[in-house]
Design an enzyme around this catalytic site. Structure first.
Site, PDB file in Angstrom:
ATOM      1  N   GLY A   1       3.334   3.414   5.812  1.00  0.00           N
ATOM      2  CA  GLY A   1       4.067   2.590   4.843  1.00  0.00           C
ATOM      3  C   GLY A   1       5.053   3.421   4.039  1.00  0.00           C
TER       4      GLY A   1
ATOM      5  N   GLU B   1     -11.655   2.432  11.063  1.00  0.00           N
ATOM      6  CA  GLU B   1     -11.195   1.261  11.823  1.00  0.00           C
ATOM      7  C   GLU B   1     -12.062   1.028  13.071  1.00  0.00           C
ATOM      8  OE1 GLU B   1      -6.530   0.715  11.150  1.00  0.00           O
ATOM      9  OE2 GLU B   1      -7.001   2.688  11.922  1.00  0.00           O
TER      10      GLU B   1
ATOM     11  N   LYS C   1      -2.804   1.229  23.679  1.00  0.00           N
ATOM     12  CA  LYS C   1      -3.040   2.077  22.495  1.00  0.00           C
ATOM     13  C   LYS C   1      -4.530   2.072  22.156  1.00  0.00           C
ATOM     14  CE  LYS C   1      -1.153   3.861  18.391  1.00  0.00           C
ATOM     15  NZ  LYS C   1      -1.305   3.352  17.040  1.00  0.00           N
TER      16      LYS C   1
ATOM     17  N   ASN D   1      -7.367  16.651  17.697  1.00  0.00           N
ATOM     18  CA  ASN D   1      -7.303  15.895  18.952  1.00  0.00           C
ATOM     19  C   ASN D   1      -7.339  16.811  20.166  1.00  0.00           C
ATOM     20  OD1 ASN D   1      -7.014  13.748  17.260  1.00  0.00           O
ATOM     21  ND2 ASN D   1      -4.879  13.298  17.770  1.00  0.00           N
TER      22      ASN D   1
ATOM     23  N   ALA E   1       2.833  10.605  10.583  1.00  0.00           N
ATOM     24  CA  ALA E   1       3.092  11.116   9.232  1.00  0.00           C
ATOM     25  C   ALA E   1       1.758  11.378   8.561  1.00  0.00           C
ATOM     26  CB  ALA E   1       3.889  10.095   8.431  1.00  0.00           C
TER      27      ALA E   1
ATOM     28  N   ASN F   1      -3.857   0.305  13.653  1.00  0.00           N
ATOM     29  CA  ASN F   1      -4.592   0.682  14.860  1.00  0.00           C
ATOM     30  C   ASN F   1      -5.567  -0.421  15.212  1.00  0.00           C
ATOM     31  OD1 ASN F   1      -3.697   3.222  15.632  1.00  0.00           O
ATOM     32  ND2 ASN F   1      -5.106   4.298  14.271  1.00  0.00           N
TER      33      ASN F   1
ATOM     34  N   SER G   1      -6.735   9.641  12.781  1.00  0.00           N
ATOM     35  CA  SER G   1      -6.894   8.880  11.536  1.00  0.00           C
ATOM     36  C   SER G   1      -8.382   8.679  11.213  1.00  0.00           C
ATOM     37  CB  SER G   1      -6.171   7.536  11.634  1.00  0.00           C
ATOM     38  OG  SER G   1      -6.584   6.851  12.793  1.00  0.00           O
TER      39      SER G   1
ATOM     40  N   ALA H   1       0.321   6.473   4.888  1.00  0.00           N
ATOM     41  CA  ALA H   1       1.358   7.365   5.428  1.00  0.00           C
ATOM     42  C   ALA H   1       2.463   6.592   6.151  1.00  0.00           C
ATOM     43  CB  ALA H   1       0.717   8.393   6.353  1.00  0.00           C
TER      44      ALA H   1
ATOM     45  N   GLY I   1       0.803  -1.218   0.000  1.00  0.00           N
ATOM     46  CA  GLY I   1       0.000   0.000   0.000  1.00  0.00           C
ATOM     47  C   GLY I   1       0.836   1.269   0.000  1.00  0.00           C
TER      48      GLY I   1
HETATM   49  O1  KPL Z   1      -3.376   6.811  16.750  1.00  0.00           O
HETATM   50  C1  KPL Z   1      -3.906   7.887  16.593  1.00  0.00           C
HETATM   51  C2  KPL Z   1      -4.788   8.011  15.411  1.00  0.00           C
HETATM   52  O2  KPL Z   1      -5.108   9.103  14.983  1.00  0.00           O
HETATM   53  O3  KPL Z   1      -5.159   6.957  14.872  1.00  0.00           O
HETATM   54  C3  KPL Z   1      -3.742   8.978  17.603  1.00  0.00           C
HETATM   55  C4  KPL Z   1      -2.762   8.513  18.671  1.00  0.00           C
HETATM   56  C5  KPL Z   1      -5.069   9.276  18.230  1.00  0.00           C
HETATM   57  C6  KPL Z   1      -3.135  10.225  17.028  1.00  0.00           C
HETATM   58  O4  KPL Z   1      -3.974  10.961  16.238  1.00  0.00           O
END
Ligand code: KPL
Length: 303
Positions: A19, A268, A186, A204, A129, A102, A256, A17, A14
């Site tokens: 990758g 996700e 996480k 955020n 990134a 994630n 994300s 970002a 893929g």
């Molecule tokens: O992992 C993240 C994401 O955006 O998926 C965080 C840590 C919340 C950073 O934006």
């Protein structure tokens, strides 16, 4: 001194970002890295590093004919199984695969499809990134990564090669025996930040406002309850503090999921709140705040 480089070529799946960040850093460190894309085409990438120095790199597509010995799979959680299943016929019988995404998904179906000498790894990263344009990448936050091996069989040559290469790609790198305690930590951050920032369409940092405190506390407390019941002890107070540290450290970032929702891409959410709810259901625990978030994101047109 030049780093000890892998004699083997690496393939990255893929053009997301993370990758592209890994591929750019590997190419700059002298590694042989190619991309596995739906449309095999070369990418002339404008790469801006964490010191804001820009340069152009040419990333080539992996030929469909050659066997793949080393594979980095930094695709979204819901794309992993399909991406790896498609690549299985191209893998060398001692291929090493590194996943990075994630959330948490069930990996047993994938592990069962691997050959005895093939190895599966998971890399969890806080490197940040983003792509301001399709062929432009900015390394916006210098983070670090954790790497663990998920399968057993193998020899140490392969293992050392994976560790050295992932260190160059997304290090500084810490090797751990069990990635799951880190993945649950996480997950708590992603449960608190991602859906809420997507629904509020905010950066955020705006989630630090007092009006979100109760919702974030409830979401994170539910994650801690499930993780602890699964054998990954997490205390709510410490975890909530960590969530607010990440909110402060990434205040100007868009999560994300906020980006996925704005771009009308699949999110996700199933691997984030969905995974928490699924595990809770098996344990007969209630996670109403996570359920509500799951449904709120699923109700969006392109969840
Ligand atoms: O992992 C993240 C994401 O955006 O998926 C965080 C840590 C919340 C950073 O934006």
């Amino acid at each position: 001194m030049a780093p000890a480089q892998s004699a083997l070529s690496w393939v990255c799946v893929g053009s997301g970002a993370i990758g592209l960040l890994a591929s750019a850093r590997l190419q700059l460190a002298g590694y042989n890295i190619t991309l596995w894309l739906k449309q095999p085409t070369q990418i002339n990438l404008k790469f801006t590093d964490s010191k804001q120095q820009s340069q152009h790199l040419l990333l080539l597509p992996q030929p469909r004919t050659a066997a793949i010995s080393r594979l980095l799979v930094p695709v979204k959680a819901h794309q992993v199984i399909q991406a790896v299943t498609e690549l299985l016929p191209y893998l060398a019988d001692n291929a090493q695969l590194v996943l990075s995404h994630n959330g948490i998904i069930a990996l047993e179906p994938l592990i069962q499809q691997l050959q005895p000498k093939q190895g599966l790894w998971f890399l969890s990263t806080s490197q940040a990134a983003y792509k301001p344009a399709p062929h432009s990448l900015v390394h916006s936050g210098a983070g670090s990564s954790f790497l663990a091996k998920l399968t057993h069989a193998d020899n140490s040559d392969n293992e050392q090669d994976v560790i050295t290469t992932m260190s160059a790609a997304l290090g500084p790198l810490t090797l751990v025996n069990d990635i799951y305690p880190l993945l649950w930590q996480k997950l708590a951050v992603n449960v608190a930040v991602n859906p809420l920032s997507a629904l509020e369409n905010c950066q955020n940092g705006q989630l630090a406002a007092a009006r979100y405190r109760r919702q974030i506390t409830t979401l994170v407390t539910e994650v801690c309850k499930v993780a602890t019941a699964l054998g990954y002890p997490m205390t709510a107070t410490t975890t909530i503090d960590r969530v607010y540290q990440v909110i402060a450290a990434t205040a100007l970032n868009y999560s994300s999921m906020q980006q996925d929702v704005q771009a009308r891409r699949q999110t996700e959410i199933n691997a984030i709140c969905g995974y928490v709810c699924q595990q809770a259901a098996q344990l007969q625990l209630a996670t109403p705040a996570n359920q509500q978030m799951l449904h709120a994101i699923q109700a969006l047109p392109h969840y």
